[in-house]
Design a protein around this motif. Structure first.
Motif, PDB file in Angstrom:
ATOM      1  N   VAL A1090       0.837  -1.206   0.000  1.00 40.81           N
ATOM      2  CA  VAL A1090       0.000   0.000   0.000  1.00 40.81           C
ATOM      3  C   VAL A1090       0.868   1.251   0.000  1.00 40.81           C
ATOM      4  O   VAL A1090       0.592   2.225  -0.690  1.00 40.81           O
ATOM      5  N   GLY A1091       1.984   1.219   0.787  1.00 41.60           N
ATOM      6  CA  GLY A1091       2.858   2.376   0.815  1.00 41.60           C
ATOM      7  C   GLY A1091       3.437   2.682  -0.543  1.00 41.60           C
ATOM      8  O   GLY A1091       3.487   3.829  -0.970  1.00 41.60           O
ATOM      9  N   VAL A1092       3.904   1.654  -1.280  1.00 37.51           N
ATOM     10  CA  VAL A1092       4.504   1.881  -2.606  1.00 37.51           C
ATOM     11  C   VAL A1092       3.470   2.452  -3.558  1.00 37.51           C
ATOM     12  O   VAL A1092       3.719   3.408  -4.293  1.00 37.51           O
ATOM     13  N   ILE A1093       2.256   1.864  -3.533  1.00 35.10           N
ATOM     14  CA  ILE A1093       1.214   2.316  -4.479  1.00 35.10           C
ATOM     15  C   ILE A1093       0.872   3.781  -4.219  1.00 35.10           C
ATOM     16  O   ILE A1093       0.789   4.592  -5.149  1.00 35.10           O
ATOM     17  N   THR A1094       0.703   4.111  -2.956  1.00 39.69           N
ATOM     18  CA  THR A1094       0.302   5.501  -2.676  1.00 39.69           C
ATOM     19  C   THR A1094       1.404   6.482  -3.060  1.00 39.69           C
ATOM     20  O   THR A1094       1.137   7.579  -3.533  1.00 39.69           O
ATOM     21  N   ALA A1421      12.711  17.126  -9.198  1.00 41.49           N
ATOM     22  CA  ALA A1421      14.030  16.492  -9.145  1.00 41.49           C
ATOM     23  C   ALA A1421      14.211  15.759  -7.832  1.00 41.49           C
ATOM     24  O   ALA A1421      14.759  14.656  -7.785  1.00 41.49           O
ATOM     25  N   HIS A1422      13.731  16.339  -6.760  1.00 40.54           N
ATOM     26  CA  HIS A1422      13.809  15.662  -5.451  1.00 40.54           C
ATOM     27  C   HIS A1422      12.997  14.378  -5.469  1.00 40.54           C
ATOM     28  O   HIS A1422      13.385  13.368  -4.907  1.00 40.54           O
ATOM     29  N   LEU A1423      11.809  14.432  -6.093  1.00 42.52           N
ATOM     30  CA  LEU A1423      10.937  13.251  -6.115  1.00 42.52           C
ATOM     31  C   LEU A1423      11.577  12.108  -6.905  1.00 42.52           C
ATOM     32  O   LEU A1423      11.381  10.934  -6.603  1.00 42.52           O
ATOM     33  N   GLU A1424      12.307  12.416  -7.963  1.00 41.76           N
ATOM     34  CA  GLU A1424      12.973  11.358  -8.724  1.00 41.76           C
ATOM     35  C   GLU A1424      13.983  10.633  -7.834  1.00 41.76           C
ATOM     36  O   GLU A1424      14.087   9.407  -7.869  1.00 41.76           O
ATOM     37  N   GLY A1425      14.727  11.402  -7.038  1.00 40.37           N
ATOM     38  CA  GLY A1425      15.661  10.756  -6.113  1.00 40.37           C
ATOM     39  C   GLY A1425      14.925   9.903  -5.104  1.00 40.37           C
ATOM     40  O   GLY A1425      15.388   8.832  -4.712  1.00 40.37           O
ATOM     41  N   LEU A1426      13.773  10.368  -4.741  1.00 44.15           N
ATOM     42  CA  LEU A1426      12.966   9.610  -3.783  1.00 44.15           C
ATOM     43  C   LEU A1426      12.534   8.268  -4.356  1.00 44.15           C
ATOM     44  O   LEU A1426      12.532   7.241  -3.678  1.00 44.15           O
ATOM     45  N   MET A1427      12.144   8.252  -5.617  1.00 48.67           N
ATOM     46  CA  MET A1427      11.692   7.006  -6.245  1.00 48.67           C
ATOM     47  C   MET A1427      12.809   5.960  -6.233  1.00 48.67           C
ATOM     48  O   MET A1427      12.558   4.774  -6.046  1.00 48.67           O
ATOM     49  N   LYS A1428      14.052   6.411  -6.399  1.00 46.08           N
ATOM     50  CA  LYS A1428      15.157   5.446  -6.363  1.00 46.08           C
ATOM     51  C   LYS A1428      15.246   4.808  -4.969  1.00 46.08           C
ATOM     52  O   LYS A1428      15.474   3.604  -4.839  1.00 46.08           O
ATOM     53  N   ASN A1431      12.505   2.215  -4.647  1.00 42.62           N
ATOM     54  CA  ASN A1431      12.800   0.977  -5.364  1.00 42.62           C
ATOM     55  C   ASN A1431      13.709   0.092  -4.521  1.00 42.62           C
ATOM     56  O   ASN A1431      13.539  -1.130  -4.470  1.00 42.62           O
ATOM     57  N   ALA A1432      14.654   0.726  -3.862  1.00 40.17           N
ATOM     58  CA  ALA A1432      15.560  -0.070  -3.018  1.00 40.17           C
ATOM     59  C   ALA A1432      14.794  -0.724  -1.879  1.00 40.17           C
ATOM     60  O   ALA A1432      15.052  -1.869  -1.517  1.00 40.17           O
ATOM     61  N   ILE A1433      13.778   0.000  -1.349  1.00 36.75           N
ATOM     62  CA  ILE A1433      12.982  -0.571  -0.244  1.00 36.75           C
ATOM     63  C   ILE A1433      12.182  -1.766  -0.735  1.00 36.75           C
ATOM     64  O   ILE A1433      12.140  -2.830  -0.111  1.00 36.75           O
ATOM     65  N   THR A1434      11.491  -1.619  -1.897  1.00 40.98           N
ATOM     66  CA  THR A1434      10.610  -2.704  -2.386  1.00 40.98           C
ATOM     67  C   THR A1434      11.420  -3.937  -2.762  1.00 40.98           C
ATOM     68  O   THR A1434      10.997  -5.066  -2.535  1.00 40.98           O
TER      69      THR A1434
END
Length: 1436
Positions: A1090-1094, A1421-1428, A1431-1434
């Motif tokens: 749920v966390g990843v989807i949101t 740009a900050h959000l793109e770093g966040l997505m990386k 991905n490491a968490i999932t």
């Protein structure tokens, strides 16, 4: 904390035993001369004492006085001064100042008949912050009155070789300032010519050189005052026999040891008499004896009087053929002296100690003890034993400090002190420690002792080398005392000196060579009620043996079982309520030091080994009468005619009669011939007409009161002159013959001549004056007076003055004159003198009368001008309260509308025209208590772990206690509608906020109410709280189901984190079904998914947001401002939804919501409450409004029932997070806070959004609610739910969100906030900041647990459940953006109380911000770093 203290104490005990030292209970505490207890952290006693203490001082008006004081300590002490028990404020005092050595300098002593601010008792107080406080002896400052002569020298003649006395009587305190002159030259005193202490001059063996004019002078500073001159003639001795006569006889004296005493004795005759002295009928040898001197003429001087010198002294004059004798008593008083002073003591916690103090003095001194400057009040743990010794039982750390024994009697006081150091205990050595002793039982329970036995610990079954410490205390008392076994291996002990019918808690700790082991389970034992006590002592009798003593006798009680050990004699002055007592060993006792002719009641209680018996009935006796100790008051003289004068007076003061006044003795004489005194004894009437006097003659009169014992002291001589002839007093006097006025700047000198017709009686003159009218003020003067100065006038003012002669018929015709005062040549002195003598008299719980005096007014304190006074007052709770003021035109003011049981400070200033004084010194007053006006709050009920039939009730004191709470009453019943007298009652002492109720029925709803009481009575009851006991007794059932405040709520599953481990014995869900590890894994997978989807959804929405134009944003902001400004959160906005993304460029900051005028943005005018007593509950009307407009969940949570007081500090927090415009870019992360206590709450879900809008959504099946919401409505929003302690969250206002956040639910919370811990309450709002991460975002901070139970009508959303750290933690370890999954410490949040709706609206308006497109592009740009990172968490 208590466990840690016990462990430290036991560590000391076993080390002491190893080294052969007696344990804390087995040996007396160490004094300064002894070695330190073994196993202690060494601390030395700190020398802290007075080098110089203030001494009694006699001063004169206008002089400067220094009260000496100097204290020694390694750290320089802070010196303060008390006057009459109240600290002096020397900072704002321009007359009194503190000298560098600590002495007090009083400049220009002020003293008048009605204003004596400097006279009184002074005490020096020395304080070292880290050490303690000591107080000096009290010193009396006496200010001598105005110099006046009560008798003056008279012309006389003396035969050569004989003796002469020249009288000069002045007021007693000025006698040391008297000196004599002969022919205007100083008289040199020697063995032949000497001055008595009273001021009289004695000349013996007169020679021709002694003739001349004599006068006495009073030199007390200022202008000397001279007596009239008297001529002493020296006549040749005719050497014919003359009768023996005393010129001056000795009078009885009372002296203090060390003073000098003089018995005057002067006899004349021919042949010249020889004088000798006896003491107690034994010849007194004065030759060759330094202390007893025979002065010329025969007077006796005793230097440095000692206690043995007391007795009856007789002066015997022997002229050969005849003798004469005169007697006088010498009474010697002794200031207190210490026979034994307290000594420094080392001790450990839980020990008993005794400070010894033995004093002597005459009269017998009274003793009080002071700890760090505060008087010790005797109690169960602070006892006065063996007359004056102080015993402290069950020491605690706060008992450390300086103790002083202060002895006081009528002639002085003294103090001696000692230091108590409570040592810290050394840690135990390494090695196996014994387990807890087993099977602790009370094998013998008596009224005053209990015998305990136990079995050896399981870790050491033999137990031959084990010793044991038994800790015990009264139930509900935090002072624990300790008793040790007498030898190793012994498994029983007898605890002595207990109270009957009292519950004690015992526990036993074993110790071996390595140290103390575990404590046994506490054992509660109640002592037996008292039996076999002595009956009342028969035949108690009391009789007065003197005016100040009573002897009481009695016989041995008949019904006492056991030998009588001693008696306690109680006595009390009739009409008072402070009973005193004294220990007596025999069957009689004489009590000294009582008041004369006063009724006292007496009773006796016998003691045997079981304790005190039955008291006798009171017997009342009155002490014997004595001569009055004060003269009559207000003696006045009125000349009736040429031969009679009327005297009138008032009786002596009430406490000085010393018996029934049987009459009054009047003595009078001609002023010209002072030797001829006539006595007249009248009845009890308060007037006397003295007739048969000579015409035109001045007479002096004095009056003394009589009792059956004799004559009391007389008034001062008062003079009046008879008329030359019997004048006419059948008509009023004629007009005065002339009137002259001489104006000055502020005064007018008026002079006149009497009426021309001298045949009409004139008894005085009446002077009237005023601006423009003579009727404003009237002054009456004596008929002899011919001039008067009118003072305190205004410059450059036109005054009209009248003069009238008057007699007993009335006033005559007035004579008028006018005058204009001169202009002021110098400017007005700027400030006025502030009022003095401000006093606060408490009248009721809300009213205090303030009175004061004004030094700038005349002596009669009559206000004649347009001045007014301003009274201001405030209370120091809270510290920043504003002063309130009121104006008054009199010298008092009634302050009303105050809070009960509250300390207020008051000060006064005076204003006259454009001139004002400074504020006066403050006076303090505490209003009386009132019954509590609000019920106990935050009532919660929880089940006890492992005991489903036992529940724990917790609560907080009433918000409006109006006094010290002395107790609570818990009512509980299974029927909420039952009459209150049918409910079960549980009383609780006032210092407890929790209570256990046992043996309840399972699966039964109970209702609970609590009522508080103080010394004034009972307060209102709390609302009923419902709690249902569990269905079945199960040891592993979660015990902390929280009382919910209303029926119909259940519990719900608890969120657990991936690191959660089940407790021992299994863990049950609230429904009783075990939770498997598989469920935990599934739950973890669901949460992460749920966390990843949101987060993905948030990213998409963020991209969408960046494409919005700036104009769109401006339009939306304008619409927002319109809504905010006009609608004030009314219902027009209830349908709007919160935004999906809420990113702000400025730094996150927690701000007070208080609308304060103070420019300081941090916590102004909104103090955070330090404890739960400061919380103000929310208004219920506001809650009901919320209920109508909000969708929410309602749930039931669980709680740890074994809470402590510290754990109940949680409040109802309210968060508001507006943004500030500052450049840093921190990451704010928030995590669940493990609270100590977790009562049930309702969460008012606000619209506070995080950038992710993700709350780790948790699927739940809520219980049915009486609201019109649906599960899907709330679940469809992007806002998810955590089971955290509930709080109201305020929306962070922004330009994007403001229009969407007009929902009333986000603005109407009105709860006070508090920090997570007590000490956090003083900190500024803080958050955990990680500036290294570029993303400026925040998660919802977890807030401290809220203590009070909310109104059951409120809709709620349960958040993440927090558990106490002592129990299995049911929590989710959440990772906020920027932390990458690491657990972070909690974020303390301190916020003030919420404002009203209007204030919140304004805050939302003020917190708008502007957004620019390029800033949102940076966020992408900050959000793109966040997505990386995600991905490491999932993948992990």
């Amino acid at each position: 904390m208590a466990a840690g203290r016990v462990r430290r104490l036991l560590g000391s005990l076993w080390i002491a035993l190893l080294l052969g030292q007696p344990g804390p209970a087995g040996a007396a505490a160490r004094s300064s001369s002894q070695s330190l207890p073994a196993g202690s952290t060494v601390r030395t006693f700190t020398p802290f004492h007075f080098l110089v203490e203030p001494a009694d001082v006699l001063s004169v008006r206008g002089a400067s006085v220094v009260m000496n004081c100097s204290a020694y300590c390694e750290t320089p002490p802070k010196i303060e001064w008390k006057k009459d028990g109240t600290f002096l404020n020397l900072v704002s005092d321009d007359r009194r100042q503190l000298l560098p050595d600590g002495s007090l300098l009083i400049n220009s002593v002020v003293h008048s008949k009605h204003n004596k601010p400097d006279e009184g008792y002074y005490q020096c107080v020395a304080t070292v912050d880290s050490l303690g406080t000591i107080v000096s002896r009290t010193a009396k400052l006496t200010v001598a009155g105005l110099p006046r002569f009560t008798s003056q020298p008279e012309s006389s003649s003396v035969y050569r070789g004989s003796s002469a006395i020249l009288n000069c009587e002045v007021n007693v305190d000025l006698a040391p300032f008297v000196r004599w002159e002969q022919d205007r030259q100083p008289v040199f005193l020697d063995d032949r010519v000497f001055k008595l202490p009273s001021g009289a001059l004695i000349i013996s063996n007169a020679t021709d050189m002694d003739g001349g004019l004599y006068r006495c002078i009073i030199e007390s500073g200022g202008t000397p005052k001279y007596s009239e001159e008297a001529e002493l003639k020296i006549l040749p001795d005719p050497e014919v026999p003359r009768n023996l006569a005393f010129l001056r006889q000795p009078s009885s004296l009372t002296k203090v040891t060390g003073q000098n005493a003089v018995f005057p004795c002067v006899a004349v005759g021919f042949p010249t008499p020889y004088i000798r002295w006896t003491r107690n009928e034994e010849e007194l040898i004065t030759e060759g004896y330094e202390r007893f001197l025979l002065l010329a003429g025969g007077s006796l001087e005793i230097r440095e009087v000692a206690e043995d010198d007391a007795g009856t002294y007789s002066c015997i004059a022997d002229a050969g053929n005849e003798t004469a004798e005169a007697q006088a008593e010498l009474t010697v008083q002794v200031p207190p002296e210490f026979l034994k002073q307290p000594t420094n003591i080392y001790a450990h916690e839980s020990m008993d100690i005794v400070f010894e103090c033995e004093v002597t003095g005459k009269p017998t001194p009274t003793v009080k003890w002071v700890k760090n400057g505060d008087v010790v009040i005797p109690s169960d743990y602070f006892k006065i034993v063996r007359e004056h010794n102080l015993q402290v039982l069950g020491l605690v750390k706060s008992d450390e400090g300086f103790y002083q024994c202060i002895a006081e009697n009528d002639v002085g006081n003294a103090q001696a002190g000692a230091q108590l150091i409570i040592l810290d205990l050394a840690p135990a050595t390494t090695g196996p420690l014994p387990s807890a002793p087993r099977d602790v039982v009370a094998t013998l329970v008596s009224t005053r002792f209990i015998r305990l036995t136990w079995r050896t610990p399981a870790s050491d079954p033999q137990g031959d080398n084990l010793t044991y410490s038994i800790f015990y205390t009264k139930e509900g008392i935090n002072r624990e005392r300790v008793e040790n076994t007498s030898r190793p291996g012994e498994t029983q002990v007898t605890i002595q000196n207990l109270m009957p019918e009292t519950v004690y808690v015992f526990r036993v700790v074993a110790q071996n060579k390595h140290g103390p082991g575990e404590s046994s389970v506490p054992l509660k034992v109640a002592t037996q009620p008292e039996v076999q006590l002595p009956g009342p002592a028969p035949n108690i009798r009391a009789y007065a043996s003197s005016p100040t003593s009573v002897t009481v006798t009695w016989e041995t009680p008949l019904s006492g079982n056991g030998e009588i050990q001693n008696y306690k004699l109680y006595y009390m002055e009739k009409g008072q309520d402070n009973e005193q007592d004294v220990d007596v060993g025999g069957l009689s006792y004489t009590i000294n030091g009582l008041k004369k002719y006063t009724e006292y009641s007496f009773r006796v209680v016998a003691y045997n080994k079981h304790g005190p018996g039955v008291s006798t009935q009171d017997v009342v006796v009155r002490t014997l009468s004595d001569v009055p100790s004060a003269p009559p008051q207000n003696l006045t003289l009125e000349v009736r005619n040429s031969k009679s004068i009327m005297l009138q007076w008032q009786p002596p003061p009430a406490g000085a009669h010393n018996g029934q006044i049987t009459g009054y003795k009047i003595r009078y004489r001609k002023v010209s011939r002072k030797s001829d005194v006539t006595e007249s004894i009248g009845g009890t009437q308060l007037f006397q007409l003295i007739e048969g006097l000579e015409r035109g003659t001045e007479y002096s009169f004095r009056v003394a009161a009589l009792t059956v014992n004799g004559t009391g002291p007389a008034t001062d001589w008062l003079s009046a002159e008879t008329f030359e002839s019997d004048l006419d007093e059948t008509r009023v006097p004629e007009v005065p013959s002339s009137l002259h006025v001489r104006p000055l700047v502020t005064s007018i000198v008026v002079s006149w001549t009497p009426p021309e017709n001298q045949n009409i009686v004139v008894r005085g003159y009446a002077i009237g004056y005023g601006v423009g009218s003579p009727h404003a003020q009237t002054i009456k003067v004596d008929y002899k007076q011919r001039y008067y100065t009118i003072e305190n006038l205004d410059p450059s003012s036109h005054y009209v003055i009248t003069l009238k002669a008057f007699n007993n018929v009335g006033e005559g015709i007035p004579l008028y004159e006018s005058a204009v005062t001169r202009p002021h040549s110098v400017p007005d002195p700027s400030p006025m003198m502030p009022p003095v003598g401000v006093q606060a008299s408490i009248l009721s719980h809300d009213t205090i009368r303030i009175t004061w005096a004004d030094n700038s007014l005349p002596k009669n304190q009559k206000i004649t001008d347009a001045r007014y006074y301003t009274v201001r007052w405030k209370t120091n709770i809270p510290a920043n309260t504003k002063y309130k003021t009121a104006n008054a035109t009199t010298l008092s003011y009634l302050v009303t509308g105050l809070k009960p049981n509250t300390l207020y400070e008051f000060s006064v200033m005076v204003t006259k025209g454009r001139r004002s004084s400074t504020w006066s010194m403050t006076a303090h007053g505490t209003t009386f208590e009132l019954v509590p006006t609000s019920p106990p709050k935050d009532v919660t009920v929880v089940s006890k772990e492992g005991k489903p039939r036992t529940i724990i009730v917790n609560w907080q004191p009433p918000s409006e206690a109006n006094g010290k709470i002395t107790g609570y009453i818990i009512y509980y019943s299974t029927d909420v509608n039952a009459e209150i007298h049918d409910w079960v009652i549980e009383p609780v002492v006032g210092n407890r906020l929790t209570h256990q109720i046992q043996e309840l029925t399972l699966d039964t709803p109970y209702y609970f109410k609590i009522q508080a009481r103080n010394s004034k009575g009972m307060g209102p009851m709390s609302e009923a709280v419902q709690f249902r006991t569990p269905k079945a007794e199960s040891s592993d059932k979660m015990p902390n189901d929280q009382a919910s405040g209303s029926a119909g709520k259940g519990s719900r599953p608890v969120d657990v984190g991936p690191d959660y481990k089940p407790p021992l014995g299994g863990s049950n869900s609230p429904h009783g079904s075990p939770t498997s590890p598989l469920d935990s894994n599934m739950l973890l997978v669901i949460i992460v998914s749920v966390g990843v989807i949101t987060i993905v959804i948030v990213v998409i929405v963020a991209v969408f947001c960046t494409r919005r134009t700036t104009s769109h944003q401006k339009k939306k902001r304008a619409a927002c401002k319109s809504v905010n400004g006009s609608h004030k959160y009314k219902g027009n906005s209830k349908d709007v939804k919160p935004p999906d993304l809420w990113i702000h460029h400025e730094r996150l900051e927690l701000k007070p919501i208080d609308k304060s005028p103070d420019p300081n943005p941090i916590m102004t005018d909104t103090p955070i409450p330090r404890n739960s007593q400061d919380i103000t509950p929310v208004d219920n009307s506001m809650d009901s409004n919320i209920h109508q407009r909000r969708n929410s969940y309602r749930g039931h949570e669980s709680e740890d029932s074994m809470s402590t007081l510290a754990g109940r500090r949680g409040m109802r927090p309210k968060m508001m997070m507006p943004f500030d415009s500052q450049p840093p870019q921190p990451v704010i992360s928030a995590h669940p806070i493990h609270s100590l206590d977790n009562p049930h709450h309702h969460f008012h879900s606000g619209s506070l959004a995080s950038p992710t809008r993700s709350y780790l959504h948790h699927q739940v099946n809520p219980w049915p609610l009486g609201t019109s919401m649906s599960h899907s409505d709330r679940a469809n929003s992007t806002e998810s739910v955590r089971n955290t302690p509930s709080t109201d969250t305020m929306p962070a206002s922004s330009s994007q969100a403001c229009a969407d956040h007009q929902d009333p639910e986000s603005t109407t919370g009105a709860y006070l906030a508090n920090a997570q811990e007590e000490d956090s309450a003083q900190n500024l709002p803080t958050a955990h900041v990680r500036p290294s991460h570029p993303l400026k975002s925040f998660a919802v901070p977890a807030v401290p647990p809220a203590g009070p139970t909310y109104d059951p009508a409120l809709p709620s959303t349960p958040l993440l459940t927090q558990q106490a750290p002592n129990h299995p933690v049911h929590s989710v370890k959440t990772a906020s953006i920027g932390t990458l999954g690491r657990t972070r410490p909690p974020m303390p949040v301190v916020v003030p109380s919420a404002p009203d709706v209007q204030e919140t609206t304004r805050m939302l308006e003020d917190s708008e911000s502007n957004y620019e497109p390029d800033e949102l592009t940076k966020e992408m740009a900050h959000l793109e770093g966040l997505m990386k990172d995600l991905n490491a968490i999932t993948t992990a």
